[in-house]
Design a protein around this motif. Structure first.
Motif, PDB file in Angstrom:
ATOM      1  N   ASN A   1     -14.843  10.299   2.432  1.00 32.57           N
ATOM      2  CA  ASN A   1     -14.067   9.161   3.204  1.00 32.57           C
ATOM      3  C   ASN A   1     -13.303   8.449   2.407  1.00 32.57           C
ATOM      4  OD1 ASN A   1     -15.887   9.973   5.332  1.00 32.57           O
ATOM      5  ND2 ASN A   1     -16.896   8.315   5.286  1.00 32.57           N
ATOM      6  N   ILE A   2     -13.771   8.147   0.975  1.00 34.13           N
ATOM      7  CA  ILE A   2     -12.828   7.466   0.098  1.00 34.13           C
ATOM      8  C   ILE A   2     -11.724   8.147  -0.244  1.00 34.13           C
ATOM      9  CG2 ILE A   2     -12.828   5.974  -2.001  1.00 34.13           C
ATOM     10  CD1 ILE A   2     -14.280   4.805   0.528  1.00 34.13           C
ATOM     11  N   VAL A   3     -12.070   9.354  -0.519  1.00 35.25           N
ATOM     12  CA  VAL A   3     -10.916  10.508  -0.897  1.00 35.25           C
ATOM     13  C   VAL A   3      -9.921  10.366   0.276  1.00 35.25           C
ATOM     14  CG1 VAL A   3     -10.157  12.761  -1.624  1.00 35.25           C
ATOM     15  CG2 VAL A   3     -12.378  11.938  -2.465  1.00 35.25           C
ATOM     16  N   ARG A   4     -10.220  10.562   1.300  1.00 35.39           N
ATOM     17  CA  ARG A   4      -9.099  10.586   2.263  1.00 35.39           C
ATOM     18  C   ARG A   4      -8.655   9.318   2.541  1.00 35.39           C
ATOM     19  NH1 ARG A   4     -13.585  13.495   4.498  1.00 35.39           N
ATOM     20  NH2 ARG A   4     -13.244  15.684   4.289  1.00 35.39           N
ATOM     21  N   ARG A   5      -9.107   8.140   2.492  1.00 35.16           N
ATOM     22  CA  ARG A   5      -8.634   6.635   2.537  1.00 35.16           C
ATOM     23  C   ARG A   5      -7.587   6.775   1.543  1.00 35.16           C
ATOM     24  NH1 ARG A   5     -11.897   2.811   5.129  1.00 35.16           N
ATOM     25  NH2 ARG A   5     -10.425   1.126   4.469  1.00 35.16           N
ATOM     26  N   VAL A   6      -7.905   7.129   0.298  1.00 40.29           N
ATOM     27  CA  VAL A   6      -6.812   7.038  -0.891  1.00 40.29           C
ATOM     28  C   VAL A   6      -5.728   7.901  -0.603  1.00 40.29           C
ATOM     29  CG1 VAL A   6      -6.559   7.569  -3.254  1.00 40.29           C
ATOM     30  CG2 VAL A   6      -8.477   6.320  -2.376  1.00 40.29           C
ATOM     31  N   LEU A   7      -5.977   8.958  -0.023  1.00 37.67           N
ATOM     32  CA  LEU A   7      -4.830   9.946   0.159  1.00 37.67           C
ATOM     33  C   LEU A   7      -3.954   9.245   1.283  1.00 37.67           C
ATOM     34  CD1 LEU A   7      -6.480  13.431   0.010  1.00 37.67           C
ATOM     35  CD2 LEU A   7      -4.622  12.676  -1.374  1.00 37.67           C
ATOM     36  N   HIS A   8      -4.697   8.800   2.467  1.00 38.15           N
ATOM     37  CA  HIS A   8      -3.863   8.015   3.277  1.00 38.15           C
ATOM     38  C   HIS A   8      -2.949   6.914   2.786  1.00 38.15           C
ATOM     39  CE1 HIS A   8      -3.151   6.614   7.548  1.00 38.15           C
ATOM     40  NE2 HIS A   8      -3.443   5.594   7.161  1.00 38.15           N
ATOM     41  N   ILE A   9      -3.753   6.334   1.866  1.00 32.58           N
ATOM     42  CA  ILE A   9      -2.862   4.963   1.338  1.00 32.58           C
ATOM     43  C   ILE A   9      -1.809   5.603   0.842  1.00 32.58           C
ATOM     44  CG2 ILE A   9      -3.130   3.452  -0.610  1.00 32.58           C
ATOM     45  CD1 ILE A   9      -5.787   2.859   0.176  1.00 32.58           C
ATOM     46  N   ILE A  10      -1.772   6.553  -0.252  1.00 35.02           N
ATOM     47  CA  ILE A  10      -0.547   7.151  -0.679  1.00 35.02           C
ATOM     48  C   ILE A  10       0.609   7.409   0.100  1.00 35.02           C
ATOM     49  CG2 ILE A  10       0.382   8.938  -2.539  1.00 35.02           C
ATOM     50  CD1 ILE A  10      -2.603   9.076  -3.640  1.00 35.02           C
ATOM     51  N   ARG A  11       0.062   7.957   1.196  1.00 38.93           N
ATOM     52  CA  ARG A  11       1.195   8.350   2.125  1.00 38.93           C
ATOM     53  C   ARG A  11       1.697   7.057   2.927  1.00 38.93           C
ATOM     54  NH1 ARG A  11       0.118  14.003   3.129  1.00 38.93           N
ATOM     55  NH2 ARG A  11      -1.760  14.546   2.719  1.00 38.93           N
ATOM     56  N   GLU A  12       1.270   6.214   3.190  1.00 37.69           N
ATOM     57  CA  GLU A  12       1.311   5.010   3.856  1.00 37.69           C
ATOM     58  C   GLU A  12       2.475   4.264   3.102  1.00 37.69           C
ATOM     59  OE1 GLU A  12      -0.091   4.311   7.758  1.00 37.69           O
ATOM     60  OE2 GLU A  12       0.087   2.609   6.519  1.00 37.69           O
ATOM     61  N   GLU A  13       1.977   4.025   1.846  1.00 38.59           N
ATOM     62  CA  GLU A  13       2.809   3.547   0.874  1.00 38.59           C
ATOM     63  C   GLU A  13       4.079   4.072   0.808  1.00 38.59           C
ATOM     64  OE1 GLU A  13       2.406   0.287  -0.252  1.00 38.59           O
ATOM     65  OE2 GLU A  13       0.256   0.394   0.579  1.00 38.59           O
ATOM     66  N   ASP A  14       3.965   5.294   0.551  1.00 40.79           N
ATOM     67  CA  ASP A  14       5.175   5.970   0.456  1.00 40.79           C
ATOM     68  C   ASP A  14       6.305   5.893   1.726  1.00 40.79           C
ATOM     69  OD1 ASP A  14       6.457   9.379   0.899  1.00 40.79           O
ATOM     70  OD2 ASP A  14       6.974   7.973  -0.684  1.00 40.79           O
ATOM     71  N   LEU A  15       5.426   6.162   2.832  1.00 41.07           N
ATOM     72  CA  LEU A  15       6.315   5.737   4.127  1.00 41.07           C
ATOM     73  C   LEU A  15       6.810   4.523   4.188  1.00 41.07           C
ATOM     74  CD1 LEU A  15       7.143   6.938   6.796  1.00 41.07           C
ATOM     75  CD2 LEU A  15       5.055   5.911   7.747  1.00 41.07           C
ATOM     76  N   SER A  16       6.156   3.337   3.626  1.00 42.03           N
ATOM     77  CA  SER A  16       6.627   1.938   3.807  1.00 42.03           C
ATOM     78  C   SER A  16       7.728   2.002   2.881  1.00 42.03           C
ATOM     79  CB  SER A  16       5.314   1.069   3.520  1.00 42.03           C
ATOM     80  OG  SER A  16       5.161   0.930   2.387  1.00 42.03           O
ATOM     81  N   LEU A  17       7.697   2.598   1.782  1.00 42.78           N
ATOM     82  CA  LEU A  17       8.754   2.376   0.746  1.00 42.78           C
ATOM     83  C   LEU A  17      10.090   3.007   1.423  1.00 42.78           C
ATOM     84  CD1 LEU A  17       7.247   2.852  -2.681  1.00 42.78           C
ATOM     85  CD2 LEU A  17       8.203   0.981  -1.896  1.00 42.78           C
ATOM     86  N   ALA A  18       9.738   4.220   2.090  1.00 47.75           N
ATOM     87  CA  ALA A  18      10.865   4.852   2.485  1.00 47.75           C
ATOM     88  C   ALA A  18      11.523   4.195   3.652  1.00 47.75           C
ATOM     89  CB  ALA A  18      10.442   6.460   3.150  1.00 47.75           C
ATOM     90  N   THR A  19      10.690   3.618   4.400  1.00 49.45           N
ATOM     91  CA  THR A  19      11.339   2.649   5.531  1.00 49.45           C
ATOM     92  C   THR A  19      12.180   1.416   5.065  1.00 49.45           C
ATOM     93  OG1 THR A  19       9.434   1.663   5.693  1.00 49.45           O
ATOM     94  CG2 THR A  19       9.829   3.282   7.355  1.00 49.45           C
ATOM     95  N   ALA A  20      11.516   1.221   3.935  1.00 45.22           N
ATOM     96  CA  ALA A  20      12.056  -0.104   3.208  1.00 45.22           C
ATOM     97  C   ALA A  20      13.567   0.318   2.551  1.00 45.22           C
ATOM     98  CB  ALA A  20      11.259  -0.525   2.147  1.00 45.22           C
ATOM     99  N   ALA A  21      13.466   1.327   2.169  1.00 43.16           N
ATOM    100  CA  ALA A  21      14.896   2.043   1.547  1.00 43.16           C
ATOM    101  C   ALA A  21      15.855   2.219   2.501  1.00 43.16           C
ATOM    102  CB  ALA A  21      14.499   3.441   0.475  1.00 43.16           C
ATOM    103  N   MET A  22      15.442   2.530   3.657  1.00 38.92           N
ATOM    104  CA  MET A  22      16.318   2.925   4.650  1.00 38.92           C
ATOM    105  C   MET A  22      16.835   1.502   5.164  1.00 38.92           C
ATOM    106  SD  MET A  22      16.021   6.099   5.196  1.00 38.92           S
ATOM    107  CE  MET A  22      15.213   6.513   3.872  1.00 38.92           C
ATOM    108  N   ALA A  23      15.843   0.664   5.130  1.00 36.50           N
ATOM    109  CA  ALA A  23      16.366  -0.828   5.661  1.00 36.50           C
ATOM    110  C   ALA A  23      17.497  -1.201   4.747  1.00 36.50           C
ATOM    111  CB  ALA A  23      15.427  -1.790   5.575  1.00 36.50           C
ATOM    112  N   GLY A  24      17.359  -1.000   3.399  1.00 37.36           N
ATOM    113  CA  GLY A  24      18.291  -1.212   2.541  1.00 37.36           C
ATOM    114  C   GLY A  24      19.362  -0.653   2.484  1.00 37.36           C
TER     115      GLY A  24
END
Lengths: 415, 534
Positions: A75-98
């Motif tokens: 569970n924790i391994v998958r949580r961390v993987l999900h966190i990585i993807r989420e953070e990447d996505l939010s950064l990407a969307t922030a970059a889009m906004a930029g």
């Protein structure tokens, strides 16, 4: 990274030898280990998400293989993987906004904004799909060529971004790791405080002069009942001893020391006593995606008795116990058999076996876990509140990505 | 169809004309069960066998006769006895004002009555049924006639007034500390074995207890003899020895004196360990045989008759019944079966060994639980004889149930609503089997059937030694509860029995055949009323 490797090996050893007790401790240690892995991972300038994900996957695969029954690790391994993807996505969307392109604007009108925007929109759409967010109608109606390119781009989303914007790359890479580490720290914090959050809800469920039944011992249940006691609710507790580990004895002792009226009963007396019980409160080892519960052995019997007498069967579980897998044949695949010596003394029976005539054989079965199907569970109380077993599948979408269900190191595609 | 009601009405009729129509009325009423095929011949006095109440009435009458020191009359017809009863009731009502005499009579009558009733109930000392003394003796016999099917209530240990009265009789040892579980305050709390020395000295002094009875009682209290059939047989053998050595004292009548001796033995047994259902039914049988002794018998003949009756009871109701049950149950065992059983039931063990001897290929799963761990004894016996066994703890029963084809369980008693009263944990096993759609067979001799009904396991149960829960045999590492008594808020509950609802039971295998649980009250009514009191 020899430092991290030794840590990983140490933890693997502990898992294999079943030295760590309890899902909370396991989850916390896993998260801390992955945090070290991430912080020590050197990310290339391009393709950093993939690098992080692969690193975590590599370690995670080993951890899960060391103790497949301890689902909290996975569970924790998958949580961390999900966190990585989420953070990447939010950064990407922030970059889009930029760049002046909002994340929501992926309708055809923006096509004329140029190749960057189209690519970014595709990236956003693909990312949206991969993080299990419901895709908007536009993304569903998008060009198939875009969708074909999407998987490629999703895994190398950072890469395509990097191609177009090399300037922000340096800062972005540091930002990704930083964000991920922050989120993992939050995760560790959540795991540590899950007891308090669950215990806060105790007052809503326990009233005066209530009789509660539990089996074995669970820290979550202990804290839950303490919290209710603190709020001046007076109630009685029947604790079934939970052979062959007899953890119920410990729980009862601690409850009695805290001033709660406790009675220890044997596991066989559960059906006899449950007609006078108002509520059954138990902890779980893991909660599966269908709402089923992997619980200490004997709890299926308690759940059946509770159903017969219409007594609510409440399961307390921190969110780190929530597993995105569906149970198939859980009694066999997600179970561990313990030593028969806990049940029978070998010395006493060896003479009997020696003198046995004919084909007498003796087989001792001592399983650790029981599977409780979702229809027997009335309520899950997690740190996010109370839920029906039928809601559990939806909670999974908040915590896990669909790509991570099988934690295997994928051969790297592209550069 | 309803024989009792017919007799009562005719009896009432006869009160107005005593002695005139008595013989006619008694001839016209025939119990329906007489026509059905029985295993036993009905001989002698069918009046008393038809209406068990009359036996009580006779006893009561005898008690009151004793108080007025009249010689015992020859057996009177039912109507005459009825008239006498009414006359005495009127006399008692007249004496109502005089407190002591009425109380004395009602007490003695209560003693005689309740010793008979109490054998029907479980877990209460038979000599003291103070709950009944609240009603007047006369009212009680009337009510008993009316609702003859209602078994008497048990002694309520929670009630202070009743406890006081019981203590005064010297029957109940007030060792209940306040540490018992609240829910079970109405049951006798477990007295530690150290109390037994007081017990011995008390009874030994008065020289009331035959050495055979003493031995059996002590073996009960230490747990040496356990299991419904074993306890019953041991008790009956002890009674046989006592009867053989019995001499009627000077100026006393055999029937009454022997009955009171048996009562004292029964109260001794209850002190050692509360009676089981099987024992209760056997005691009723013995007492009814004593009461039905023809008066023409000499002491020697009477004793011989009683001993042979007891032998017959043991042989027919227990030994032969077990053989019949094993035959029936064997028909339900097929090759390739996986049979699950719980705890230690002698009948189930016999079935397994019999089927194995005859060459059936099957596996056995033995489910065991704390604190008695009786399954280990069964396991030893089966493995030694060459059966393939699996041993699990009761918590793992849902793990193993998917591979089980049949569940065979024993019982301590079966009640008239189909509830099976058996070792604690049986209901859990039956429930899980029901959830997995596995048939549950209860193997139980018919003499353990009872006319009581039971809804749950709390109203009637037996409490065992709480220390047995604190200590775990063979596991030195589990000693979390070393000083549990010092914790105020901590209590340990050791239940001995529980009630399995009838819907979890598929069939009951008895010596009357394989019957559904709904047939139990029919068997009690048709067969056991007469034959137990035969």
């Amino acid at each position: 990274m020899p430092d991290v490797q030794t840590l990983v090996n140490e933890f693997l050893n502990q898992l294999k030898k079943r030295k760590i007790e309890g899902s909370q401790a396991t989850a916390k240690q896993t998260a801390e280990l992955l945090r070290s892995v991430i912080s020590q991972q050197r990310v290339p300038h391009t393709n950093q998400t993939t690098a992080l994900i692969n690193a975590v996957r590599a370690v995670g695969e080993q951890l899960i293989a060391a103790n497949p029954v301890e689902l909290a690790v996975g569970n924790i391994v998958r949580r961390v993987l999900h966190i990585i993807r989420e953070e990447d996505l939010s950064l990407a969307t922030a970059a889009m906004a930029g760049l002046g392109v909002s994340a929501a604007s992926d309708d055809e009108d923006d096509v004329e904004r140029g190749e960057n925007s189209v690519l970014s929109a595709a990236v956003v759409a693909a990312a949206a799909r991969s993080t299990l967010r419901p895709p908007s109608l536009q993304t569903l109606l998008e060009d198939t060529s875009e969708s074909a390119a999407a998987p490629h781009t999703s895994s190398s989303g950072g890469e395509s971004d990097g191609r177009s914007r090399s300037v922000e790359k340096g800062s972005k890479s540091r930002k990704l790791k930083h964000d991920v580490l922050e989120a993992v720290n939050e995760l560790i914090q959540d795991i540590s405080t899950c007891y308090e959050q669950i215990a806060e809800q105790a007052v809503e469920h326990i009233h005066h002069n209530e009789v509660i039944l539990t089996l074995g011992s669970s820290n979550t249940v202990l804290e839950f009942l303490y919290a209710a006691k603190e709020k001046q609710r007076s109630f009685k507790v029947f604790v079934a001893e939970g052979a062959p580990r007899y953890q119920g004895h410990l729980l009862a002792k601690e409850l009695a020391a805290r001033g709660l009226q406790t009675t220890i009963i044997t596991d066989s007396a559960v059906f006899a006593m449950i007609s006078r019980v108002n509520m059954v409160i138990v902890g779980a080892h893991a909660v599966m995606a269908n709402g089923g519960v992997i619980a200490p052995v004997g709890l299926n019997m308690v759940a059946l008795a509770a159903q017969r007498h219409a007594v609510p069967f409440v399961v307390l579980a921190g969110s780190h116990k929530l597993c995105p897998l569906y149970p198939h044949n859980p009694e066999v695949l997600l179970n561990e058999l313990r030593s028969p010596s806990e049940l029978l003394d070998f010395g006493e029976f060896s003479d009997c076996m020696d003198s046995a005539s004919g084909t007498g054989s003796l087989h001792v079965v001592n399983p650790t876990f029981d599977y409780v199907p979702p229809k027997l569970v009335s309520l899950f109380i997690t740190d996010t509140g109370g839920h029906n077993p039928s809601y559990v599948y939806r909670l999974i979408a908040d915590y896990y990505s669909a790509d991570d269900l099988v934690v295997k190191r994928r051969p790297t595609t592209g550069s | 169809m309803d024989a009792p009601r017919v007799t009562r009405s005719s009896g009432d009729h006869n009160i107005r004309c005593v002695g005139l129509l008595a013989s006619d009325s008694s001839a016209t009423t025939i119990p329906p069960s007489r026509h059905s095929g029985d295993r036993h011949m009905i001989s002698g006095d069918f009046d008393s066998s038809k209406n068990p109440n009359l036996v009580t009435a006779i006893e009561k009458k005898e008690e009151s006769l004793q108080s007025s020191s009249k010689p015992l009359k020859a057996k009177t017809t039912k109507a005459e006895r009825r008239a006498l009863q009414e006359a005495q009731r009127a006399a008692k009502a007249a004496f109502k004002g005089e407190g002591s005499k009425a109380v004395g009579e009602s007490d003695r009558a209560a003693q005689g009555k309740s010793t008979k009733q109490s054998s029907e109930k479980k877990g209460g000392p038979p000599c003291a049924s103070p709950g009944d003394t609240d009603m007047k003796a006369g009212d009680r016999s009337l009510e008993k006639d009316r609702k003859k099917d209602a078994p008497p209530p048990q002694i309520q240990f929670g009630s202070k007034s009743q406890m006081e009265r019981a203590r005064k009789r010297g029957v109940v040892n007030p060792t209940e500390s306040g540490n018992g579980v609240e829910l079970f305050q109405h049951l006798p709390q477990y007295e530690h074995r150290t109390q037994l020395s007081n017990l011995e000295s008390k009874f030994f002094h008065n020289d009331l207890v035959h050495p055979a009875v003493l031995e059996v009682g002590l073996r009960y209290s230490t747990g040496d003899i356990s299991g419904g059939n074993a306890r019953c047989i041991a008790m009956l053998r002890a009674f046989q020895d006592a009867i053989r050595d019995y001499c009627t004292p000077h100026e006393k009548v055999l029937v009454r004196d022997l009955t009171s001796k048996i009562n004292s033995y029964v109260s001794f047994f209850t002190e050692c360990r509360p009676l089981s259902m099987s024992m209760g039914n056997a005691i009723r049988f013995v007492k009814s045989r004593i009461v039905n002794l023809p008066l023409s018998h000499s002491e020697f003949e009477a004793k011989a008759a009683l001993c042979s009756d007891i032998d017959r009871f043991i042989n027919e109701k227990i030994v032969l019944a077990d053989k019949v049950i094993v035959q029936h149950a064997f028909t339900k065992v097929k090759d390739g079966d996986v049979l699950l059983t719980y705890g230690l039931s002698c009948v189930v063990e016999m079935t397994f060994l019999y089927a194995h001897e005859l060459g059936k290929q099957f596996r056995v799963v033995v489910v065991d639980s704390r604190p008695r761990l009786e399954g280990q004894a069964l396991l030893r016996g089966l493995v030694a004889k060459g059966l393939s066994c699996t041993y699990i703890h009761i918590n793992a029963v849902s793990y193993i149930m998917h591979e089980v084809t049949r569940v065979l369980l024993g019982a301590s008693a079966v009640f008239s609503d189909g509830t099976v009263y058996s070792r604690v944990g049986t209901s859990c096993v039956a429930m899980v089997a029901h959830a997995f759609r596995v048939p549950v067979l209860i193997c139980c001799e018919a003499y353990k059937f009872h006319e009581r009904v039971l809804l749950d396991s709390i109203c009637s149960n037996e409490l065992g030694d709480p220390d047995a829960i604190a200590r775990v045999a063979g596991r030195m590492d589990v000693d979390y509860l070393k000083n549990w008594a010092s914790e105020d808020n901590l209590k340990l509950l050791n239940l001995m029995y529980d009630a399995t609802p009838s819907d979890y039971v598929s069939v009951i295998v008895t010596d009357y055949g394989i019957v559904p649980p709904t047939s139990v009250p029919v068997i009690v009514r048709e067969y056991l009323r007469e034959h137990l009191l035969f």
